[in-house]
Design a protein around this motif. Structure first.
Motif, PDB file in Angstrom:
ATOM      1  N   SER A 200       0.835  -1.209   0.000  1.00 51.99           N
ATOM      2  CA  SER A 200       0.000   0.000   0.000  1.00 51.99           C
ATOM      3  C   SER A 200       0.862   1.248   0.000  1.00 51.99           C
ATOM      4  O   SER A 200       0.535   2.223  -0.664  1.00 51.99           O
ATOM      5  CB  SER A 200      -0.960   0.085   1.185  1.00 51.99           C
ATOM      6  OG  SER A 200      -1.066  -1.080   1.876  1.00 51.99           O
ATOM      7  N   GLN A 233      -7.075  -0.954   4.497  1.00 51.47           N
ATOM      8  CA  GLN A 233      -6.803  -0.843   3.058  1.00 51.47           C
ATOM      9  C   GLN A 233      -6.136  -2.114   2.546  1.00 51.47           C
ATOM     10  O   GLN A 233      -4.979  -2.398   2.870  1.00 51.47           O
ATOM     11  CB  GLN A 233      -5.883   0.365   2.816  1.00 51.47           C
ATOM     12  CG  GLN A 233      -5.876   0.779   1.357  1.00 51.47           C
ATOM     13  CD  GLN A 233      -4.698   1.670   1.025  1.00 51.47           C
ATOM     14  OE1 GLN A 233      -3.926   2.082   1.895  1.00 51.47           O
ATOM     15  NE2 GLN A 233      -4.527   1.962  -0.256  1.00 51.47           N
ATOM     16  N   ILE A 235      -4.796  -4.426  -0.513  1.00 49.93           N
ATOM     17  CA  ILE A 235      -4.365  -4.434  -1.910  1.00 49.93           C
ATOM     18  C   ILE A 235      -4.817  -5.746  -2.545  1.00 49.93           C
ATOM     19  O   ILE A 235      -4.395  -6.831  -2.123  1.00 49.93           O
ATOM     20  CB  ILE A 235      -2.832  -4.293  -2.030  1.00 49.93           C
ATOM     21  CG1 ILE A 235      -2.328  -3.055  -1.267  1.00 49.93           C
ATOM     22  CG2 ILE A 235      -2.417  -4.252  -3.501  1.00 49.93           C
ATOM     23  CD1 ILE A 235      -2.929  -1.738  -1.734  1.00 49.93           C
TER      24      ILE A 235
END
Ligand code: MN
Length: 316
Positions: A200, A233, A235
């Motif tokens: 990220s 978050q 990926i």
């Protein structure tokens, strides 16, 4: 008229040293990029690269190459000389099958980790981006399966890779490792979280051009994403590849950079302690751990070691 030939070998360090010595007085004044020297041997031009790759060019290239081939084999008994001379259609010695080709001549992001099998020292994960145009440069440096590269070589080539290749590094020091993972210990979960973090961070950089994001597979895809369940978050669109270090240059670079910083961290810890920390998790590690306990007390271990390893039980 006789035809000029080009022959390329990968030399071991000892042969490389002999060669440097032998060509001392035959060197050309100008040295090509990443070369140790370029020299003339009658009508053969010999170029030795820092990576140990040597190129013989000229109508009698085969004769001079044969002499050094013999030398290499004499100095390294039993080892087969690595012949990198370009054969038609085979662009690199690493390529051995279709799968490998798919991951090699591409713009790729790759990630790899170091330190997860070592009792002492941090865990380091690097994500790196390799552009197609940088592949020849990396090949000349000798970036291949990083597991086969010695520590000395890592120290030599990693700084050059770091300058060339966009990358991000995530370091999990021992104190944090022990704080977060002393209860629910699962090394694969730690790896998944750190790989995702390094990726990220890298993807936040501007102007990244890549075809694939490749991860050196340590767990299957389903498990990997299960481990990341609570991570904000994630990926996605990763390509999971086993033994990716030897198939994909971005993973090889990630591995080399990780190793480089791991060596640096181990060095720093060793200097602070006045005791050289060994890698791995074997008997030598136990001996050194005991030495550290007697010098600094048992509490010191949480700053420098991964306490959930079996070593801890063995030494306390
Ligand atoms: Mn790996």
């Amino acid at each position: 008229m006789a035809k000029s030939k080009t022959i390329v070998y990968q030399l071991s360090d000892n042969t490389k040293r002999e060669m440097i010595n032998y060509f001392k007085d035959k060197r050309r004044p100008k040295t090509p990029p990443y070369a140790v020297f370029q020299a003339d041997e009658s009508d053969t031009v010999v170029t030795l690269y820092q990576s140990g790759k040597v190129v013989f060019q000229g109508i009698s290239a085969d004769i001079d190459a044969a002499i050094w081939k013999e030398k290499e084999e004499y100095l390294n008994k039993g080892k087969r000389l690595e012949d990198l001379t370009k054969k038609p259609k085979k662009k690199s010695s690493i390529i051995s099958n279709h799968e490998t080709q798919d991951y090699y001549f591409i713009n790729s992001i790759g990630s790899d980790e170091v330190g997860t099998g070592d009792y002492f020292g941090p865990i380091i994960i690097t994500a790196a981006l390799v552009n197609k145009k940088d592949i020849p440069f990396l090949e000349d440096l000798g970036v291949k399966d990083s597991k086969k590269i010695t520590d000395d070589k890592i120290k030599e080539i990693a700084p050059q890779i770091i300058k060339k290749v966009p990358h991000t590094i995530v370091i999990l020091n021992n104190l944090d490792y022990n704080k977060h993972y002393s209860k629910e210990i699962n090394m694969n979960k730690i790896k998944a979280i750190l790989h995702n973090k390094a990726l990220s961070l890298l993807l936040k950089k501007d102007d990244l051009k890549y075809d694939l994001i490749i991860i050196d597979q340590f767990v299957n895809q389903i498990k990997y994403y299960q481990y990341l369940k609570n991570v904000p978050q994630i990926i996605k669109n990763l390509t999971f590849v086993t033994q990716a270090e030897s198939k994909c240059l971005s993973v090889a670079c990630a591995s080399i950079i990780s190793r480089y910083f791991f060596l640096k961290e181990m060095n720093k810890l060793s200097q602070d302690l006045g005791i050289t920390l060994p890698k791995g998790a074997g008997i030598k590690v136990d001996q050194v751990a005991k030495e550290i306990i007697s010098k600094y007390g048992v509490d010191k271990l949480k700053d420098i070691a991964k306490l959930n390893f079996k070593n801890t039980k063995r030494i306390i």
